[in-house]
Design a protein around this motif. Structure first.
Motif, PDB file in Angstrom:
ATOM      1  N   PHE A 143      24.866   8.952  49.961  1.00  0.00           N
ATOM      2  CA  PHE A 143      25.424   9.486  48.712  1.00  0.00           C
ATOM      3  C   PHE A 143      26.950   9.372  48.717  1.00  0.00           C
ATOM      4  CE2 PHE A 143      27.205  13.003  46.238  1.00  0.00           C
ATOM      5  CZ  PHE A 143      26.630  12.750  44.999  1.00  0.00           C
ATOM      6  N   ILE A 144      27.575   9.714  49.823  1.00  0.00           N
ATOM      7  CA  ILE A 144      29.035   9.626  49.935  1.00  0.00           C
ATOM      8  C   ILE A 144      29.494   8.180  49.733  1.00  0.00           C
ATOM      9  CG2 ILE A 144      30.972   9.813  51.554  1.00  0.00           C
ATOM     10  CD1 ILE A 144      29.532  12.284  52.727  1.00  0.00           C
ATOM     11  N   ILE A 145      28.772   7.241  50.316  1.00  0.00           N
ATOM     12  CA  ILE A 145      29.127   5.824  50.159  1.00  0.00           C
ATOM     13  C   ILE A 145      29.077   5.418  48.695  1.00  0.00           C
ATOM     14  CG2 ILE A 145      28.346   3.460  50.635  1.00  0.00           C
ATOM     15  CD1 ILE A 145      27.477   4.527  53.430  1.00  0.00           C
ATOM     16  N   GLN A 146      28.038   5.819  47.981  1.00  0.00           N
ATOM     17  CA  GLN A 146      27.906   5.434  46.571  1.00  0.00           C
ATOM     18  C   GLN A 146      28.957   6.120  45.704  1.00  0.00           C
ATOM     19  OE1 GLN A 146      26.221   2.860  45.839  1.00  0.00           O
ATOM     20  NE2 GLN A 146      25.361   2.835  47.897  1.00  0.00           N
ATOM     21  N   SER A 176      33.859   4.515  40.457  1.00  0.00           N
ATOM     22  CA  SER A 176      35.209   4.951  40.076  1.00  0.00           C
ATOM     23  C   SER A 176      35.212   6.260  39.294  1.00  0.00           C
ATOM     24  CB  SER A 176      35.875   3.853  39.251  1.00  0.00           C
ATOM     25  OG  SER A 176      35.105   3.613  38.084  1.00  0.00           O
ATOM     26  N   ASP A 177      34.072   6.685  38.794  1.00  0.00           N
ATOM     27  CA  ASP A 177      34.052   7.860  37.931  1.00  0.00           C
ATOM     28  C   ASP A 177      33.294   9.047  38.527  1.00  0.00           C
ATOM     29  OD1 ASP A 177      31.646   6.570  37.787  1.00  0.00           O
ATOM     30  OD2 ASP A 177      31.363   6.906  35.648  1.00  0.00           O
ATOM     31  N   HIS A 178      33.095   9.064  39.831  1.00  0.00           N
ATOM     32  CA  HIS A 178      32.410  10.168  40.484  1.00  0.00           C
ATOM     33  C   HIS A 178      33.317  10.772  41.545  1.00  0.00           C
ATOM     34  CE1 HIS A 178      28.395   9.556  38.779  1.00  0.00           C
ATOM     35  NE2 HIS A 178      28.644   8.262  38.861  1.00  0.00           N
ATOM     36  N   SER A 179      33.035  12.018  41.890  1.00  0.00           N
ATOM     37  CA  SER A 179      33.740  12.678  42.980  1.00  0.00           C
ATOM     38  C   SER A 179      32.752  13.566  43.730  1.00  0.00           C
ATOM     39  CB  SER A 179      34.903  13.516  42.448  1.00  0.00           C
ATOM     40  OG  SER A 179      34.403  14.554  41.635  1.00  0.00           O
ATOM     41  N   MET A 180      33.080  13.901  44.957  1.00  0.00           N
ATOM     42  CA  MET A 180      32.199  14.741  45.766  1.00  0.00           C
ATOM     43  C   MET A 180      32.537  16.205  45.519  1.00  0.00           C
ATOM     44  SD  MET A 180      32.197  12.543  49.267  1.00  0.00           S
ATOM     45  CE  MET A 180      33.959  12.281  49.254  1.00  0.00           C
ATOM     46  N   GLN A 181      31.493  17.014  45.384  1.00  0.00           N
ATOM     47  CA  GLN A 181      31.698  18.432  45.147  1.00  0.00           C
ATOM     48  C   GLN A 181      30.953  19.259  46.184  1.00  0.00           C
ATOM     49  OE1 GLN A 181      30.707  18.419  40.880  1.00  0.00           O
ATOM     50  NE2 GLN A 181      32.841  18.987  40.508  1.00  0.00           N
ATOM     51  N   TYR A 214      21.450   4.873  46.621  1.00  0.00           N
ATOM     52  CA  TYR A 214      21.515   3.417  46.759  1.00  0.00           C
ATOM     53  C   TYR A 214      22.160   2.700  45.578  1.00  0.00           C
ATOM     54  CZ  TYR A 214      17.260   3.204  43.878  1.00  0.00           C
ATOM     55  OH  TYR A 214      16.349   3.338  42.867  1.00  0.00           O
ATOM     56  N   GLN A 215      22.579   3.422  44.522  1.00  0.00           N
ATOM     57  CA  GLN A 215      23.255   2.804  43.385  1.00  0.00           C
ATOM     58  C   GLN A 215      24.511   3.587  43.056  1.00  0.00           C
ATOM     59  OE1 GLN A 215      20.627   2.875  40.053  1.00  0.00           O
ATOM     60  NE2 GLN A 215      19.495   1.058  40.689  1.00  0.00           N
ATOM     61  N   ASP A 216      25.561   2.868  42.677  1.00  0.00           N
ATOM     62  CA  ASP A 216      26.777   3.578  42.283  1.00  0.00           C
ATOM     63  C   ASP A 216      26.807   3.851  40.782  1.00  0.00           C
ATOM     64  OD1 ASP A 216      27.195   1.017  41.430  1.00  0.00           O
ATOM     65  OD2 ASP A 216      29.216   0.838  42.263  1.00  0.00           O
ATOM     66  N   THR A 217      25.775   3.430  40.073  1.00  0.00           N
ATOM     67  CA  THR A 217      25.675   3.702  38.631  1.00  0.00           C
ATOM     68  C   THR A 217      24.526   4.674  38.365  1.00  0.00           C
ATOM     69  OG1 THR A 217      24.250   1.770  38.374  1.00  0.00           O
ATOM     70  CG2 THR A 217      26.612   1.469  37.966  1.00  0.00           C
ATOM     71  N   PHE A 218      24.479   5.734  39.147  1.00  0.00           N
ATOM     72  CA  PHE A 218      23.399   6.701  38.993  1.00  0.00           C
ATOM     73  C   PHE A 218      23.700   7.659  37.854  1.00  0.00           C
ATOM     74  CE2 PHE A 218      26.282   7.961  42.354  1.00  0.00           C
ATOM     75  CZ  PHE A 218      26.632   9.245  42.002  1.00  0.00           C
ATOM     76  N   THR A 256      20.096  19.187  41.628  1.00  0.00           N
ATOM     77  CA  THR A 256      18.787  19.080  40.994  1.00  0.00           C
ATOM     78  C   THR A 256      18.825  18.278  39.700  1.00  0.00           C
ATOM     79  OG1 THR A 256      19.153  21.217  39.914  1.00  0.00           O
ATOM     80  CG2 THR A 256      17.922  21.224  41.988  1.00  0.00           C
ATOM     81  N   HIS A 257      20.017  17.898  39.267  1.00  0.00           N
ATOM     82  CA  HIS A 257      20.160  17.082  38.055  1.00  0.00           C
ATOM     83  C   HIS A 257      20.748  15.707  38.335  1.00  0.00           C
ATOM     84  CE1 HIS A 257      18.940  20.318  35.453  1.00  0.00           C
ATOM     85  NE2 HIS A 257      19.814  21.125  36.040  1.00  0.00           N
ATOM     86  N   VAL A 258      21.039  15.408  39.605  1.00  0.00           N
ATOM     87  CA  VAL A 258      21.556  14.091  39.982  1.00  0.00           C
ATOM     88  C   VAL A 258      20.372  13.236  40.420  1.00  0.00           C
ATOM     89  CG1 VAL A 258      23.039  12.814  41.571  1.00  0.00           C
ATOM     90  CG2 VAL A 258      23.776  15.028  40.702  1.00  0.00           C
ATOM     91  N   SER A 259      20.229  12.077  39.830  1.00  0.00           N
ATOM     92  CA  SER A 259      19.116  11.187  40.145  1.00  0.00           C
ATOM     93  C   SER A 259      19.130  10.791  41.613  1.00  0.00           C
ATOM     94  CB  SER A 259      19.201   9.928  39.280  1.00  0.00           C
ATOM     95  OG  SER A 259      18.249   8.979  39.691  1.00  0.00           O
ATOM     96  N   TRP A 260      17.951  10.668  42.220  1.00  0.00           N
ATOM     97  CA  TRP A 260      17.852  10.284  43.616  1.00  0.00           C
ATOM     98  C   TRP A 260      18.338   8.855  43.845  1.00  0.00           C
ATOM     99  CZ3 TRP A 260      14.654   6.256  45.012  1.00  0.00           C
ATOM    100  CH2 TRP A 260      13.722   5.854  44.060  1.00  0.00           C
TER     101      TRP A 260
END
Length: 147
Positions: free
Chosen positions: A103-106, A111-116, A52-56, A44-48
């Motif tokens: 989302f997984i693709i982005q 380089s600074d994100h991970s899936m949780q 489509y962007q990796d700099t979200f 609910t705090h991650v931008s939609w």
């Protein structure tokens, strides 16, 4: 030969499994929205824009969040229980699946994100909704009968 349009109902086990799969799928989508998706941020705090962007970034507006979309898709899946064909549940599951894959693709591109865990809940919930929609209430169709 006569062509009859016959519709047979699936037994109580089929109906129960469809309801159970839909409820579990919608619960995964809705609960996943309130769990961490990336960088210890709840869905609910991650931008939609994360689809489509990796700099979200983050947002405080649930309507503009990926978690808000996940909640909406889960509610649509529950609404799909009213229809016997299961097309609305399948559609909700497909939208959820496409969204989580994007989302997984982005996340993989950045380089600074991970899936949780929240993202995984939404992914499994989407798959359960698709499975539920494929086990519709009605089976049958045109049948040729010799009279």
């Amino acid at each position: 030969m006569v062509l009859h349009n016959t519709t047979s109902r699936v037994g109580p086990t089929g109906v129960t499994s469809r309801i159970l799969l839909t409820v579990l799928g919608a619960a995964g989508l809705i609960a996943g929205a309130f769990l961490d998706w990336t960088r210890n941020l709840q869905g609910t705090h991650v931008s939609w824009r994360a689809v489509y962007q990796d700099t979200f970034g983050s947002t405080d507006n649930i309507v503009q969040s990926i978690g808000g979309i996940s909640i909406l898709v889960g509610l649509v899946a529950l609404l799909g229980l009213a229809d016997g064909s299961g097309w609305l549940v399948r559609l909700a599951g497909a939208v959820g699946l496409v969204g989580t894959v994007l989302f997984i693709i982005q996340v993989q591109r950045s380089s600074d994100h991970s899936m949780q865990i929240g993202m995984w809940f939404a992914l499994v919930g989407s798959i359960l909704c698709i499975a539920s929609g494929l086990s519709g209430y009605y089976r049958g169709g045109p049948t040729i009968v010799d009279e």
